[in-house]
Scaffold this active site. Structure first.
Site, PDB file in Angstrom:
ATOM      1  N   HIS A  90       1.026   5.392   1.202  1.00  0.00           N
ATOM      2  CA  HIS A  90       0.430   6.427   2.059  1.00  0.00           C
ATOM      3  C   HIS A  90       0.446   7.778   1.338  1.00  0.00           C
ATOM      4  O   HIS A  90       1.467   8.136   0.738  1.00  0.00           O
ATOM      5  CB  HIS A  90       1.260   6.612   3.331  1.00  0.00           C
ATOM      6  CG  HIS A  90       1.346   5.416   4.223  1.00  0.00           C
ATOM      7  ND1 HIS A  90       0.683   5.332   5.417  1.00  0.00           N
ATOM      8  CD2 HIS A  90       2.042   4.254   4.098  1.00  0.00           C
ATOM      9  CE1 HIS A  90       0.968   4.168   6.004  1.00  0.00           C
ATOM     10  NE2 HIS A  90       1.797   3.491   5.215  1.00  0.00           N
ATOM     11  N   HIS A 118       0.848  -1.199   0.000  1.00  0.00           N
ATOM     12  CA  HIS A 118       0.000   0.000   0.000  1.00  0.00           C
ATOM     13  C   HIS A 118       0.878   1.242   0.000  1.00  0.00           C
ATOM     14  O   HIS A 118       2.045   1.185   0.384  1.00  0.00           O
ATOM     15  CB  HIS A 118      -0.940   0.018   1.210  1.00  0.00           C
ATOM     16  CG  HIS A 118      -0.218  -0.128   2.518  1.00  0.00           C
ATOM     17  ND1 HIS A 118       0.162  -1.362   3.012  1.00  0.00           N
ATOM     18  CD2 HIS A 118       0.228   0.780   3.402  1.00  0.00           C
ATOM     19  CE1 HIS A 118       0.796  -1.191   4.160  1.00  0.00           C
ATOM     20  NE2 HIS A 118       0.866   0.097   4.414  1.00  0.00           N
TER      21      HIS A 118
HETATM   22  P1  5GP Z   1       2.363   0.449   7.160  1.00  0.00           P
HETATM   23  O1  5GP Z   1       2.942   0.762   8.525  1.00  0.00           O
HETATM   24  O2  5GP Z   1       2.242  -1.033   6.948  1.00  0.00           O
HETATM   25  O3  5GP Z   1       3.061   1.164   6.045  1.00  0.00           O
HETATM   26  O4  5GP Z   1       0.914   1.092   7.182  1.00  0.00           O
HETATM   27  C1  5GP Z   1      -0.209   0.462   7.654  1.00  0.00           C
HETATM   28  C2  5GP Z   1      -1.236   1.533   7.858  1.00  0.00           C
HETATM   29  O5  5GP Z   1      -2.508   0.933   7.876  1.00  0.00           O
HETATM   30  C3  5GP Z   1      -1.076   2.274   9.183  1.00  0.00           C
HETATM   31  O6  5GP Z   1      -0.949   3.664   8.943  1.00  0.00           O
HETATM   32  C4  5GP Z   1      -2.367   1.948   9.943  1.00  0.00           C
HETATM   33  O7  5GP Z   1      -2.853   3.023  10.704  1.00  0.00           O
HETATM   34  C5  5GP Z   1      -3.315   1.573   8.831  1.00  0.00           C
HETATM   35  N1  5GP Z   1      -4.328   0.589   9.189  1.00  0.00           N
HETATM   36  C6  5GP Z   1      -4.125  -0.612   9.800  1.00  0.00           C
HETATM   37  N2  5GP Z   1      -5.288  -1.268   9.950  1.00  0.00           N
HETATM   38  C7  5GP Z   1      -6.244  -0.471   9.394  1.00  0.00           C
HETATM   39  C8  5GP Z   1      -7.653  -0.621   9.257  1.00  0.00           C
HETATM   40  O8  5GP Z   1      -8.273  -1.593   9.657  1.00  0.00           O
HETATM   41  N3  5GP Z   1      -8.315   0.409   8.648  1.00  0.00           N
HETATM   42  C9  5GP Z   1      -7.680   1.515   8.190  1.00  0.00           C
HETATM   43  N4  5GP Z   1      -8.423   2.473   7.610  1.00  0.00           N
HETATM   44  N5  5GP Z   1      -6.348   1.685   8.307  1.00  0.00           N
HETATM   45  C10 5GP Z   1      -5.641   0.697   8.912  1.00  0.00           C
END
Ligand code: 5GP
Ligand code: ZN
Length: 134
Positions: A101, A99
């Protein structure tokens, strides 16, 4: 990946604050935003990280990132936008479905920061050789 939560999110099987959807992607509001309007671009096709993601999906994701950055900037009135993408735990990845951001930023907000380091000319040269040799 039947046990992947972001697969379920991407398919619309769990409720989200979706701000954009097409055949290949769903874009949702991050549940724990760095700033209000923080979005996640989630491909519908599962891959764990950038290494595993098809080039075609990556290319579309970057074009969509531009589109969403413009929308988020207009919607929030932010001063800038970070496009961030984490791979593996050491880099801060917590959800192992690729994903991106989209993070609205404000002058002096310190929402994201990292410490910089100094390197010698020799260290830069050694690293340049290592990477270019691959
Ligand atoms: P990563 O740290 O893997 O780059 O980002 C994961 C992101 O997913 C985090 O910013 C976290 O807040 C978001 N996230 C995790 N679980 C959920 C969820 O169930 N719903 C939403 N909308 N965001 C999520
Ligand atoms: Zn998945």
């Amino acid at each position: 990946m039947s046990d992947c939560f972001f697969c379920k999110i991407a398919k619309g099987e769990v409720p989200t604050n979706t701000v954009y959807e097409d055949d290949d992607f769903r874009v949702i509001l991050d549940i724990a935003p760095a700033n209000p309007g923080h979005c996640l671009i989630i491909p519908k096709k599962h891959s764990a990280n950038i290494y595993e993601t098809d080039d075609e999906v990556l290319a579309k994701a970057m074009v969509l990132a531009k589109k969403m950055a413009v929308k988020v900037k207009k919607a929030t009135g932010c001063d800038g936008v970070n496009i961030m993408q984490n791979n593996e735990e050491a880099a801060g990845q917590t959800v192992f479905h690729f994903h991106m951001h989209i993070i609205p930023r404000y002058d002096g907000d310190k929402a994201l920061s990292y410490k910089t380091m100094k390197q010698t000319d020799e260290e830069f040269a050694e690293m340049r050789q290592k990477i270019t040799a691959l």
